[in-house]
Design an enzyme around this catalytic site. Sequence first.
Site, PDB file in Angstrom:
ATOM      1  N   LYS A  39     -59.129 102.669  -5.999  1.00 48.67           N
ATOM      2  CA  LYS A  39     -59.278 101.707  -4.894  1.00 48.67           C
ATOM      3  C   LYS A  39     -58.297 101.987  -3.758  1.00 48.67           C
ATOM      4  O   LYS A  39     -58.624 101.776  -2.599  1.00 48.67           O
ATOM      5  CB  LYS A  39     -59.091 100.268  -5.398  1.00 48.67           C
ATOM      6  CG  LYS A  39     -60.300  99.744  -6.152  1.00 48.67           C
ATOM      7  CD  LYS A  39     -60.280  98.231  -6.156  1.00 48.67           C
ATOM      8  CE  LYS A  39     -61.520  97.644  -6.776  1.00 48.67           C
ATOM      9  NZ  LYS A  39     -61.434  96.192  -6.903  1.00 48.67           N
ATOM     10  N   LYS A  90     -70.815  96.882  -7.353  1.00 50.72           N
ATOM     11  CA  LYS A  90     -71.143  96.052  -6.191  1.00 50.72           C
ATOM     12  C   LYS A  90     -70.543  96.629  -4.918  1.00 50.72           C
ATOM     13  O   LYS A  90     -70.943  96.268  -3.822  1.00 50.72           O
ATOM     14  CB  LYS A  90     -70.706  94.595  -6.409  1.00 50.72           C
ATOM     15  CG  LYS A  90     -69.284  94.383  -6.872  1.00 50.72           C
ATOM     16  CD  LYS A  90     -69.082  92.956  -7.429  1.00 50.72           C
ATOM     17  CE  LYS A  90     -67.937  92.937  -8.443  1.00 50.72           C
ATOM     18  NZ  LYS A  90     -68.025  91.853  -9.391  1.00 50.72           N
ATOM     19  N   LYS A 130     -70.472 104.846 -11.871  1.00 48.50           N
ATOM     20  CA  LYS A 130     -70.736 103.509 -12.398  1.00 48.50           C
ATOM     21  C   LYS A 130     -71.559 102.692 -11.392  1.00 48.50           C
ATOM     22  O   LYS A 130     -71.336 102.808 -10.191  1.00 48.50           O
ATOM     23  CB  LYS A 130     -69.357 102.862 -12.637  1.00 48.50           C
ATOM     24  CG  LYS A 130     -69.349 101.477 -13.142  1.00 48.50           C
ATOM     25  CD  LYS A 130     -67.922 100.926 -13.185  1.00 48.50           C
ATOM     26  CE  LYS A 130     -67.480 100.395 -11.830  1.00 48.50           C
ATOM     27  NZ  LYS A 130     -66.438  99.366 -11.890  1.00 48.50           N
TER      28      LYS A 130
HETATM   29  P1  TYM Z   1     -65.356  93.327 -12.263  1.00 53.24           P
HETATM   30  O1  TYM Z   1     -65.492  92.127 -11.398  1.00 53.24           O
HETATM   31  O2  TYM Z   1     -65.302  94.667 -11.604  1.00 53.24           O
HETATM   32  O3  TYM Z   1     -66.506  93.377 -13.325  1.00 53.24           O
HETATM   33  C1  TYM Z   1     -66.769  92.277 -14.166  1.00 53.24           C
HETATM   34  C2  TYM Z   1     -67.223  92.719 -15.543  1.00 53.24           C
HETATM   35  O4  TYM Z   1     -68.394  93.531 -15.451  1.00 53.24           O
HETATM   36  C3  TYM Z   1     -68.167  94.774 -16.102  1.00 53.24           C
HETATM   37  N1  TYM Z   1     -68.894  95.822 -15.367  1.00 53.24           N
HETATM   38  C4  TYM Z   1     -69.736  96.684 -15.939  1.00 53.24           C
HETATM   39  N2  TYM Z   1     -70.137  96.842 -17.207  1.00 53.24           N
HETATM   40  C5  TYM Z   1     -71.026  97.829 -17.464  1.00 53.24           C
HETATM   41  N3  TYM Z   1     -71.512  98.651 -16.502  1.00 53.24           N
HETATM   42  C6  TYM Z   1     -71.131  98.535 -15.205  1.00 53.24           C
HETATM   43  N4  TYM Z   1     -71.627  99.332 -14.269  1.00 53.24           N
HETATM   44  C7  TYM Z   1     -70.195  97.504 -14.886  1.00 53.24           C
HETATM   45  N5  TYM Z   1     -69.625  97.105 -13.715  1.00 53.24           N
HETATM   46  C8  TYM Z   1     -68.824  96.069 -14.033  1.00 53.24           C
HETATM   47  C9  TYM Z   1     -66.666  94.983 -16.034  1.00 53.24           C
HETATM   48  O5  TYM Z   1     -66.202  95.893 -17.014  1.00 53.24           O
HETATM   49  C10 TYM Z   1     -66.162  93.591 -16.255  1.00 53.24           C
HETATM   50  O6  TYM Z   1     -66.133  93.266 -17.625  1.00 53.24           O
HETATM   51  N6  TYM Z   1     -60.487  93.274 -13.429  1.00 53.24           N
HETATM   52  C11 TYM Z   1     -61.780  92.701 -13.734  1.00 53.24           C
HETATM   53  C12 TYM Z   1     -61.809  91.188 -13.564  1.00 53.24           C
HETATM   54  C13 TYM Z   1     -60.742  90.454 -14.329  1.00 53.24           C
HETATM   55  C14 TYM Z   1     -60.725  90.244 -15.726  1.00 53.24           C
HETATM   56  C15 TYM Z   1     -59.574  89.434 -15.972  1.00 53.24           C
HETATM   57  C16 TYM Z   1     -61.550  90.647 -16.773  1.00 53.24           C
HETATM   58  C17 TYM Z   1     -59.672  89.825 -13.804  1.00 53.24           C
HETATM   59  N7  TYM Z   1     -58.959  89.214 -14.784  1.00 53.24           N
HETATM   60  C18 TYM Z   1     -59.225  89.068 -17.262  1.00 53.24           C
HETATM   61  C19 TYM Z   1     -61.189  90.252 -18.064  1.00 53.24           C
HETATM   62  C20 TYM Z   1     -60.051  89.469 -18.298  1.00 53.24           C
HETATM   63  C21 TYM Z   1     -62.819  93.309 -12.805  1.00 53.24           C
HETATM   64  O7  TYM Z   1     -62.516  93.787 -11.761  1.00 53.24           O
HETATM   65  O8  TYM Z   1     -64.092  93.173 -13.243  1.00 53.24           O
END
Ligand code: TYM
Length: 341
Positions: A120, A206, A203
């Site tokens: 990022k 969004k 991957k």
């Molecule tokens: P984020 O917002 O990028 O994504 C949310 C969840 O979706 C999963 N994910 C995917 N799984 C499979 N294939 C994909 N292409 C894909 N894109 C996204 C992510 O692995 C995630 O589980 N840092 C985290 C948010 C966060 C969080 C937390 C998660 C903040 N605090 C505490 C767990 C516990 C994030 O950016 O997810």
Amino acid sequence: MSEAAAQFSPRVFSGIQPSGGLTLGNYLGAIRRFVDMQNDGIETIYCMVDLHAITVWQDPEALRRNTRELAAGYIASGLDPAKSILFNQSQVVEHTQLAWIFNCVARMGWMQRMTQWKDKAGKNQQNASLGLFAYPALMAADILVYHATHVPVGEDQKQHVELTRDIAIKFNHDFKTDFFPITEPVIEGTATRVMSLRDGSKKMSKSDPSDMSRINMTDDADAISSKIRKARTDPDALPSEVAGLAERPEARNLVNIYAALSDTDLAGALKDVGGKQFAEFKPMLADLAVAKLSPISSEMARLMQAPEEIDRILADGAGRARAIAAPILKRTYEIVGMVGA
Ligand code: TYM
């Protein structure tokens, strides 16, 4: 469950950033599994991590809308506010308070190794926000402020959950306590890594500039069908064995999506679709995706008609979350030596 987690009662926490629309990757890799865990009868806490979202620029109006839309996506997918605690992170101040303590426990070198930081921040690290660098310490606080033992996430978040474990271990060691659990990432199922429809090595995200690379949970039937029809593939028919997908990332991804949407695995999906040409398989996948996703997107649209009801659910969730987080933060302050805690 590991020995370390066994002394804490099972509690699930996870979060998603409201930094854009929900994708099929978020749904299959995360939300659908959140729903399964809720229905397993474990205590479940799910968050819209708005404070994480602002580590890169967010237009305030868009952030408000995306937070409500994510809440609608959670509920429309089957999360029940009576069973799970649903809230947005900024409304439970204990997250940021514990994050500060963890900023003082975690080391710069740990943060520098995070692949999400490297991706990022890119080449221009000096210009990235300090929040983006400290992002994983806030994520550790999200999890540990509830003493959560299990965190369902997609593959890409594994490193962050491992860092959460490192922070808990160092805190426990520095303060000679066993106050924080050593949390387990739960990365299970067929769809832990859903790939871009345009490039099987990337991957589904969004933040990808091309909308054709992803299926959004708000896409209508025409958009879903057209994105699947135009998804990148190769000229060969689908194999009948999983091994035949090894060097075919785009084919593997589409079969994987088919498998996840039909609640089976790659081998199970190939029993249905092995030997078919893409001209036949893609319409089957499009029909399946529309059948599974349209009810969710129409329910999301319905819920978005009543934003005040969403806000009420989130306020209620924040109150319930604070009731768990406040005593854990208070005890942390005492352990650290804050007078008056
Ligand atoms: P984020 O917002 O990028 O994504 C949310 C969840 O979706 C999963 N994910 C995917 N799984 C499979 N294939 C994909 N292409 C894909 N894109 C996204 C992510 O692995 C995630 O589980 N840092 C985290 C948010 C966060 C969080 C937390 C998660 C903040 N605090 C505490 C767990 C516990 C994030 O950016 O997810």
